[in-house]
Design a protein around this motif. Structure first.
Motif, PDB file in Angstrom:
ATOM      1  N   UNK A 390       0.825  -1.197   0.000  1.00 10.14           N
ATOM      2  CA  UNK A 390       0.000   0.000   0.000  1.00 10.14           C
ATOM      3  C   UNK A 390       0.859   1.246   0.000  1.00 10.14           C
ATOM      4  N   UNK A 391       0.593   2.138   0.943  1.00  8.53           N
ATOM      5  CA  UNK A 391       1.318   3.400   1.031  1.00  8.53           C
ATOM      6  C   UNK A 391       2.533   3.317   1.943  1.00  8.53           C
ATOM      7  N   UNK A 392       2.865   2.104   2.387  1.00  9.66           N
ATOM      8  CA  UNK A 392       3.989   1.938   3.308  1.00  9.66           C
ATOM      9  C   UNK A 392       5.311   1.824   2.552  1.00  9.66           C
ATOM     10  N   UNK A 402      11.764  -1.095  10.206  1.00 13.01           N
ATOM     11  CA  UNK A 402      11.028   0.166  10.297  1.00 13.01           C
ATOM     12  C   UNK A 402      10.028   0.255   9.151  1.00 13.01           C
ATOM     13  N   UNK A 403       8.815   0.694   9.447  1.00  5.32           N
ATOM     14  CA  UNK A 403       7.825   0.992   8.416  1.00  5.32           C
ATOM     15  C   UNK A 403       7.376   2.442   8.581  1.00  5.32           C
ATOM     16  N   UNK A 404       7.160   3.125   7.465  1.00  3.10           N
ATOM     17  CA  UNK A 404       6.686   4.507   7.486  1.00  3.10           C
ATOM     18  C   UNK A 404       5.582   4.654   6.450  1.00  3.10           C
ATOM     19  N   UNK A 405       4.772   5.681   6.619  1.00  2.24           N
ATOM     20  CA  UNK A 405       3.780   6.040   5.602  1.00  2.24           C
ATOM     21  C   UNK A 405       4.496   6.918   4.589  1.00  2.24           C
ATOM     22  N   UNK A 406       4.689   6.403   3.389  1.00  2.35           N
ATOM     23  CA  UNK A 406       5.540   7.073   2.402  1.00  2.35           C
ATOM     24  C   UNK A 406       5.033   8.468   2.044  1.00  2.35           C
ATOM     25  N   UNK A 407       3.714   8.657   2.005  1.00  2.56           N
ATOM     26  CA  UNK A 407       3.162   9.948   1.600  1.00  2.56           C
ATOM     27  C   UNK A 407       3.468  11.055   2.604  1.00  2.56           C
ATOM     28  N   UNK A 408       3.927  10.701   3.814  1.00  2.00           N
ATOM     29  CA  UNK A 408       4.310  11.707   4.799  1.00  2.00           C
ATOM     30  C   UNK A 408       5.666  12.320   4.500  1.00  2.00           C
ATOM     31  N   UNK A 414       6.336   4.804  -2.132  1.00  2.00           N
ATOM     32  CA  UNK A 414       5.399   3.882  -1.491  1.00  2.00           C
ATOM     33  C   UNK A 414       5.542   2.478  -2.058  1.00  2.00           C
ATOM     34  N   UNK A 415       4.979   1.509  -1.336  1.00  2.00           N
ATOM     35  CA  UNK A 415       4.968   0.120  -1.798  1.00  2.00           C
ATOM     36  C   UNK A 415       6.381  -0.362  -2.122  1.00  2.00           C
ATOM     37  N   UNK A 416       7.332   0.054  -1.292  1.00  2.00           N
ATOM     38  CA  UNK A 416       8.739  -0.241  -1.568  1.00  2.00           C
ATOM     39  C   UNK A 416       9.467  -0.663  -0.299  1.00  2.00           C
ATOM     40  N   UNK A 417      10.566  -1.371  -0.506  1.00  2.00           N
ATOM     41  CA  UNK A 417      11.418  -1.814   0.585  1.00  2.00           C
ATOM     42  C   UNK A 417      12.828  -1.272   0.353  1.00  2.00           C
ATOM     43  N   UNK A 432      30.362  -4.786   1.107  1.00  2.00           N
ATOM     44  CA  UNK A 432      28.956  -4.757   1.543  1.00  2.00           C
ATOM     45  C   UNK A 432      28.145  -3.772   0.706  1.00  2.00           C
ATOM     46  N   UNK A 433      27.938  -4.122  -0.546  1.00  2.00           N
ATOM     47  CA  UNK A 433      27.373  -3.189  -1.520  1.00  2.00           C
ATOM     48  C   UNK A 433      25.950  -3.532  -1.913  1.00  2.00           C
ATOM     49  N   UNK A 434      25.313  -4.452  -1.189  1.00  2.00           N
ATOM     50  CA  UNK A 434      23.948  -4.854  -1.528  1.00  2.00           C
ATOM     51  C   UNK A 434      22.966  -3.854  -0.923  1.00  2.00           C
ATOM     52  N   UNK A 435      22.884  -2.690  -1.535  1.00  2.00           N
ATOM     53  CA  UNK A 435      22.086  -1.573  -1.027  1.00  2.00           C
ATOM     54  C   UNK A 435      21.161  -1.109  -2.142  1.00  2.00           C
ATOM     55  N   UNK A 436      19.873  -0.981  -1.844  1.00  2.00           N
ATOM     56  CA  UNK A 436      18.959  -0.555  -2.893  1.00  2.00           C
ATOM     57  C   UNK A 436      17.540  -0.418  -2.396  1.00  2.00           C
ATOM     58  N   UNK A 437      16.609  -0.344  -3.344  1.00  2.00           N
ATOM     59  CA  UNK A 437      15.187  -0.252  -3.032  1.00  2.00           C
ATOM     60  C   UNK A 437      14.439  -1.185  -3.984  1.00  2.00           C
ATOM     61  N   UNK A 438      13.551  -1.974  -3.418  1.00  2.00           N
ATOM     62  CA  UNK A 438      12.751  -2.919  -4.196  1.00  2.00           C
ATOM     63  C   UNK A 438      11.317  -2.429  -4.249  1.00  2.00           C
ATOM     64  N   UNK A 439      10.766  -2.309  -5.441  1.00  2.00           N
ATOM     65  CA  UNK A 439       9.388  -1.874  -5.624  1.00  2.00           C
ATOM     66  C   UNK A 439       8.511  -3.083  -5.875  1.00  2.00           C
ATOM     67  N   UNK A 440       7.489  -3.268  -5.043  1.00  2.00           N
ATOM     68  CA  UNK A 440       6.648  -4.454  -5.183  1.00  2.00           C
ATOM     69  C   UNK A 440       5.763  -4.404  -6.414  1.00  2.00           C
ATOM     70  N   UNK A 441       5.464  -3.223  -6.904  1.00  2.00           N
ATOM     71  CA  UNK A 441       4.571  -3.131  -8.064  1.00  2.00           C
ATOM     72  C   UNK A 441       5.239  -3.643  -9.341  1.00  2.00           C
ATOM     73  N   UNK A 442       6.466  -3.203  -9.604  1.00  2.00           N
ATOM     74  CA  UNK A 442       7.124  -3.641 -10.844  1.00  2.00           C
ATOM     75  C   UNK A 442       8.148  -4.749 -10.604  1.00  2.00           C
TER      76      UNK A 442
END
Length: 469
Positions: A390-392, A402-408, A414-417, A432-442
């Motif tokens: 969702x918007x988390x 940690x979880x946050x409301x992305x729209x804040x 949003x919908x990302x890790x 230790x270079x495994x750093x990023x963001x995963x989007x659940x939608x795509x």
């Protein structure tokens, strides 16, 4: 010339309305941290502002930052990286390079020294809290150091000597069963039991490899693999708890502020229902215990712990310890190279997040996440897969999840890790270079921060919440 104490007193005497006005107009997080370091009164005002910030500043105070090596690869300090703005702040935290910290919780770091004493350190205020040693780690060390001598003893003598060590270090008792070293697992009669048994055997082999493998894994600084505070100790100095996952068998222990000893969560202090559950679930013929925990989370006054086969326990540590089984074991992504996290969503749901690592083609890099939600069907809690947050947005790594409301937060997806490298193994491919963001939608992983080649041997990056008290 005014003395330092008089100078601090003069700064502290400024009207609070004026200080609030100054704080509102500060342009960066680094400036806010410097503001809070002036004196205790300024730090209090910065903290109150961070707890109830104006709407136009809300994004500045409540999103975790990535603690990373400095541009000049300093061995004494580290910097903060704002993933939202893709900006490296020039403010430096006095966190040494040569000491490994086992992640962050509520803005604090944890260190374990060679005597297995635990130190909580707040890099923003510079405060430290010294906690008693985890004595059972001494037992593990003695067993490792004396394994050759013990191996030549007859079974009964070896058992009696080990029992003496167990009593000395408050270790749980071990049943004497000579010449048996097998572990059998049952899965309530389900067809997938054989496959699960093989996976668990692999898990056991991995643990033994870690126990007798590279010397690094026996260093005291790697003896705590996960930890979560119930609250910020500076806010609630007399009422916080700390739970850790410790040792080569990834067991649970906790301590309350002011306690002189750790409480170890094993069958000896659990009620009969938990002991019956353990014996019926893990048919262990030797060394029965609650082992191989993967993550812990604190929510609604309780700690929750998830083990390597999907068993979830709740632990009420507030008065008399109460341990309750929530879910039974399953076979969801039970692979040795998959990491597991527990996260409480912004709506209060408990989520189990699986981090899928591809060792074959991507050199230990994250390729996706799979998320499960704890649901109750006819009084039987179980995990069901979800395809959206969702918007988390989640922030996962060595920190407490940690979880946050992305729209804040402007710029937060949003919908990302958001994740950082929390592998405790050696880094053979780029550090230790495994750093990023995963989007659940795509379903895509995008890299948002990369270490310089010269920083491959620097400590892994860690998500941390700035604190101002």
């Amino acid at each position: 010339m005014a003395s330092e104490s008089n100078s601090e007193s003069e700064w502290a005497s400024l009207p609070e309305d004026l200080l609030d006005s100054i704080l509102v107009h500060l342009a960066s997080m680094a400036d806010c941290i410097r503001f809070s370091a002036v004196c205790s009164d300024w730090r209090r005002i910065a903290y109150e502002n961070s707890r109830n910030p104006p709407c136009n500043l809300r994004h500045r105070h409540e999103l975790p930052l990535l603690m990373v090596p400095t541009p000049d690869s300093s061995t004494d300090t580290r910097c903060l990286y704002d993933v939202r703005r893709k900006r490296l702040y020039d403010f430096r935290l006095k966190v040494p390079y040569h000491r490994r910290c086992a992640g962050s919780s509520h803005g604090w770091l944890i260190f374990v020294d060679d005597s297995y004493e635990v130190t909580l350190f707040n890099p923003f205020s510079g405060k430290s809290i010294h906690l008693p040693p985890i004595r059972r780690l001494f037992f593990e060390k003695r067993i490792r150091d004396e394994v050759d001598e013990m191996s030549i003893l007859p079974d009964l003598e070896k058992y009696e000597y080990e029992k003496k060590l167990r009593d000395e270090y408050e270790e749980e008792e071990k049943e004497y069963v000579p010449d048996i070293d097998e572990i059998e697992f049952y899965n309530d009669g389900e067809d997938e039991g054989d496959e699960l048994e093989q996976d668990i055997e692999h898990e056991e082999e991995e643990s033994r490899d870690a126990e007798f493998g590279p010397e690094r894994f026996h260093q005291s600084e790697y003896s705590v693999v996960r930890w979560v505070l119930s609250a910020n100790p500076e806010i609630n100095p007399n009422g916080y708890f700390l739970m850790v996952i410790y040792g080569t068998q990834s067991r649970l222990a906790f301590i309350k502020s002011g306690d002189q000893y750790w409480t170890y969560i094993d069958q000896s202090i659990c009620d009969q229902s938990i002991r019956d559950f353990v014996e019926s679930t893990y048919q262990v013929t030797n060394d029965k215990g609650l082992w191989y925990w993967r993550d812990i989370v604190y929510r609604n006054g309780l700690y929750y712990a998830l083990d390597h086969v999907g068993v979830l326990l709740s632990c009420d540590v507030r008065t008399n310890l109460k341990v309750k089984k929530i879910t039974r074991l399953d076979n969801l992504h039970n692979k040795w190279n998959h990491k597991t996290y527990l996260v409480e969503s912004s709506e209060g749901d408990l989520l189990r997040v699986i981090r899928v690592i591809d060792d074959e083609y991507h050199y230990g890099m994250t390729i996706k996440f799979v998320v499960y939600k704890l649901v109750d069907f006819c009084g039987e809690p179980h995990w069901t897969e979800v395809n959206s947050l969702g918007n988390d947005a989640f922030f996962l790594g060595d920190n407490h999840s940690i979880s946050v409301v992305a729209s804040d937060f402007v710029g937060c997806q949003p919908n990302s890790i958001y994740f950082c490298d929390d592998c405790d193994d050696f880094y053979d491919h780029g550090g230790p270079n495994d750093i990023g963001v995963f989007n659940l939608q795509d379903g895509c992983v995008r890299r948002h921060y990369t270490l310089a080649h010269s920083q491959r041997l620097m400590p892994p990056s860690i998500w941390i919440f700035p604190t101002f008290l």
